[in-house]
Motif scaffolding. Structure first.
Motif, mmCIF file in Angstrom:
data_model
loop_
_atom_site.group_PDB
_atom_site.id
_atom_site.type_symbol
_atom_site.label_atom_id
_atom_site.label_comp_id
_atom_site.label_asym_id
_atom_site.label_seq_id
_atom_site.Cartn_x
_atom_site.Cartn_y
_atom_site.Cartn_z
ATOM 1 N N SER A 51 -0.627 -5.292 -11.495
ATOM 2 C CA SER A 51 -1.116 -4.142 -10.741
ATOM 3 C C SER A 51 -2.319 -3.500 -11.403
ATOM 4 C CB SER A 51 -0.014 -3.080 -10.597
ATOM 5 O OG SER A 51 1.104 -3.592 -9.919
ATOM 6 N N HIS A 94 -2.138 -5.076 -5.994
ATOM 7 C CA HIS A 94 -0.812 -5.307 -6.566
ATOM 8 C C HIS A 94 -0.304 -6.685 -6.164
ATOM 9 C CE1 HIS A 94 3.182 -4.667 -8.066
ATOM 10 N NE2 HIS A 94 3.729 -4.794 -6.864
ATOM 11 N N THR A 113 -0.436 -10.859 -2.491
ATOM 12 C CA THR A 113 -1.199 -9.740 -3.046
ATOM 13 C C THR A 113 -1.371 -8.666 -1.982
ATOM 14 O OG1 THR A 113 -2.445 -11.186 -4.538
ATOM 15 C CG2 THR A 113 -3.386 -9.024 -4.079
ATOM 16 N N TYR A 135 -3.260 -4.940 -1.208
ATOM 17 C CA TYR A 135 -4.346 -4.093 -1.702
ATOM 18 C C TYR A 135 -4.666 -3.010 -0.690
ATOM 19 C CZ TYR A 135 -7.377 -6.837 1.410
ATOM 20 O OH TYR A 135 -7.934 -7.436 2.518
#
Length: 606
Positions: A393, A438, A445, A447
């Motif tokens: 993160s 993250h 992923t 974001y």
């Protein structure tokens, strides 16, 4: 050239391509998702991993660009959720981009570092820039004036060309409906750090209906070439490139058929010298020319922009964590409308940037002093940082100021009917942004980001005096983005939603051509030998003199790498054949987007 293309021919071509027999070879192509190891340069003017950039920067990679050579630049940019493209028709029709809700003139377009915005009209002839030799397109969201000067209030879009790494030759041909075709021929040479490259391309199409109540189609053709020579050694490098793209397009004005010719050229010479292992000197000398001539009209005209730039900087790697960049940038712009006006302006910018990088923190702080011949001195700055909360993160924040000086075409006072105003003041802005990335699991992923940009002294035409440019009050652009990227073996998916609210502060009203709701989704499968993908682009309604309805469009692509020397591919743009509205034309009609375009192609490479 006339190509009679029918759907049955498309099916036959696909069957022929898929029916070929040959050995099976896997190639080195990667799934079309941006890797965290992707190297980018636009955010800081130096190479860095995209995961370390303390801002939101997206990359359109080479494989995506190569999926369809006939896809123009506006079509490629449409697949970015936070970027709205208003194109009044299809091929060859003017296109404006609104990055995070900012005005069309607030996005700086660069080609290998060279400014490519025009100086006779606000913005750039985006639809006339060819992408044949482009390696990747970097989209920096948020102000970039500290790095690049004027016009970068909303962000920066940079086209980065390829540099040959081995000897090769190729030809690509794609043919499709509406008598559309594009052919490309390229040769690369590279040995012992020396390289050369040449490209030639040609595109023709009968075009599309562009106005909802007129069946007439607007044709378009272009041709061009590019060449690059260079040397890249451990301690020094030098390259020279030249690009030219020219062509002809049709359009309609108040129902009457009209036509234009265009030419744009780029000259670029770049070099670097390592004075010692930690000190590098880089210099670029560039020239960009843009000529747009209305040749069939009741009011023929020709407008020309010529820009010359010198950019020189020193990069000092102080130690493993600290880097300093100090440079100077000079731009001279000449603009003219034949038999109407001719004027020029020059500007010199001095910039200083510090970067700090370790395993946890990445920061970027910069300042620029811009000395404009006609608009005096402006000082702008930026402070940004990314912090890794854990290996999975990170969060980032940045704040920056930016400006946009009036272009030559907005300030000339003669002839009076042109609408120029020499008393215009530059637009000035301040932007704030926070965001996160993250890694939910190794394959997913998540974001997101939230942003605000406030611009003062907005320049508009006809605000106080008919057709004369004036400074008005302010506008505010608020928004947020949320995205998800997933990869699992040979499968992948990317999704992004952007909410954008662009308001005129004086009237508390939405600005035109900015849909609030924007969603993109791409899903695909790719094993290096075979691949297929589907992309959905959805936009909510937007304001204009009357509402522009929202729409959803789907594009599809598939390819087969038959062997190391032959690749076949198929594309279907706008699968649903939706003639969605893009802008208001008059009291009873709209401009409409291109309808379906199915095509097949192949690349032969040695």
């Amino acid at each position: 050239m006339s190509i009679q293309f029918q759907p049955t021919a498309l099916v036959g071509a696909i069957a022929l391509a898929l029916g070929s027999t040959s050995s099976v070879f896997a190639n080195e192509q990667k799934i079309a998702t941006t890797s965290l190891d992707t190297m980018v340069v636009t955010a800081s003017r130096s190479q860095q991993h995209i995961k370390d950039v303390p801002a939101r920067l997206n990359v359109i990679d080479e494989k995506t660009i190569q999926q369809s050579p006939i896809a123009d630049l506006p079509s490629l940019l449409t697949k970015e959720a936070a970027l709205s493209v208003k194109q009044v028709g299809g091929y060859g029709q003017p296109a404006s981009i609104f990055l995070r809700g900012s005005n069309a003139a607030h996005t700086l377009i660069l080609q290998d570092g060279m400014r490519s915005n025009t100086a006779t009209v606000a913005g750039t002839n985006l639809h006339l820039i060819d992408t044949t030799d482009i390696k990747q397109i970097e989209i920096l969201k948020g102000p970039g004036s500290v790095q690049y000067g004027t016009d970068a209030i909303g962000g920066v879009i940079q086209l980065i060309s390829k540099t040959p790494t081995k000897n090769s030759a190729f030809t690509t041909i794609e043919v499709g409906e509406k008598n559309t075709y594009k052919s490309i021929l390229g040769v690369d040479a590279a040995e012992n750090g020396y390289y050369a490259q040449i490209r030639g391309q040609r595109l023709e199409t009968d075009g599309d209906q562009i106005i909802s109540n007129q069946a007439k189609k607007a044709g378009f053709d272009q041709k061009g070439y590019s060449a690059k020579l260079g040397v890249d050694k451990d301690n020094f490098g030098l390259s020279a490139e030249f690009k030219e793209n020219e062509g002809h397009g049709d359009y309609f004005s108040y129902g009457a058929p009209e036509a234009y010719d265009f030419t744009n050229r780029l000259y670029n010479v770049k070099g670097y010298l390592k004075l010692n292992p930690n000190l590098v000197w880089e210099t670029r000398l560039s020239q960009f020319e843009d000529e747009y001539a209305i040749v069939k009209s009741a009011y023929p005209s020709t407008v020309i922009t010529e820009q010359q730039e010198i950019d020189s900087n020193i990069q000092w790697q102080i130690n493993a964590e600290h880097k300093l960049l100090l440079g100077v940038h000079y731009n001279k712009t000449e603009a003219e409308s034949l038999n109407t006006f001719k004027d020029e302006n020059d500007s010199t910018g001095y910039y200083l940037q510090h970067q700090y990088q370790n395993d946890v923190i990445s920061t970027q702080a910069g300042i620029r002093v811009e000395d404009n011949q006609q608009f005096g001195t402006h000082t702008i700055g930026q402070l940004a940082g990314r912090y890794k909360l854990s290996p999975a993160s990170s969060i980032y924040a940045n704040v920056g100021t930016a400006f946009r000086a009036p272009i030559v075409g907005q300030i000339i006072s003669e002839p009076a009917w042109w609408g120029g105003n020499p008393d215009l003041e530059p637009e000035e802005s301040v932007s704030y942004e926070i965001g996160f990335d993250h890694l939910l699991v190794p394959s997913v992923t998540l974001y997101g980001s939230a942003f605000q940009t406030k611009v003062d002294n907005i320049m508009v035409s006809g605000a106080l005096t008919n057709w004369v440019f004036e400074n008005m009050g302010s506008a505010t652009f608020n928004g947020a983005e949320l995205g998800l990227k997933w990869t699992q073996d040979e499968f992948y998916a990317n999704a992004e939603y952007a909410y954008i609210q662009a308001k005129n502060d004086d009237e508390d009203a939405d600005l035109p051509n900015r849909p609030r709701h924007n969603f993109n989704l791409t899903i695909g499968w790719d094993n290096g030998q075979y691949g297929a993908s589907t992309t959905l682009v959805a936009k909510g309604k937007a304001k204009d003199s009357r509402d522009i309805p929202g729409y959803a469009a789907i594009d599809m692509n598939a390819y087969w790498q038959v062997n190391p020397h032959l690749k076949t591919f198929v594309n279907i743009r706008n699968v649903g054949d939706t003639n969605y509205k893009t802008a208001v034309n008059d009291a009873t009609s709209y401009y409409i987007a291109s309808d379906r375009l199915a095509s097949v192609g192949m690349t032969l490479k040695y």
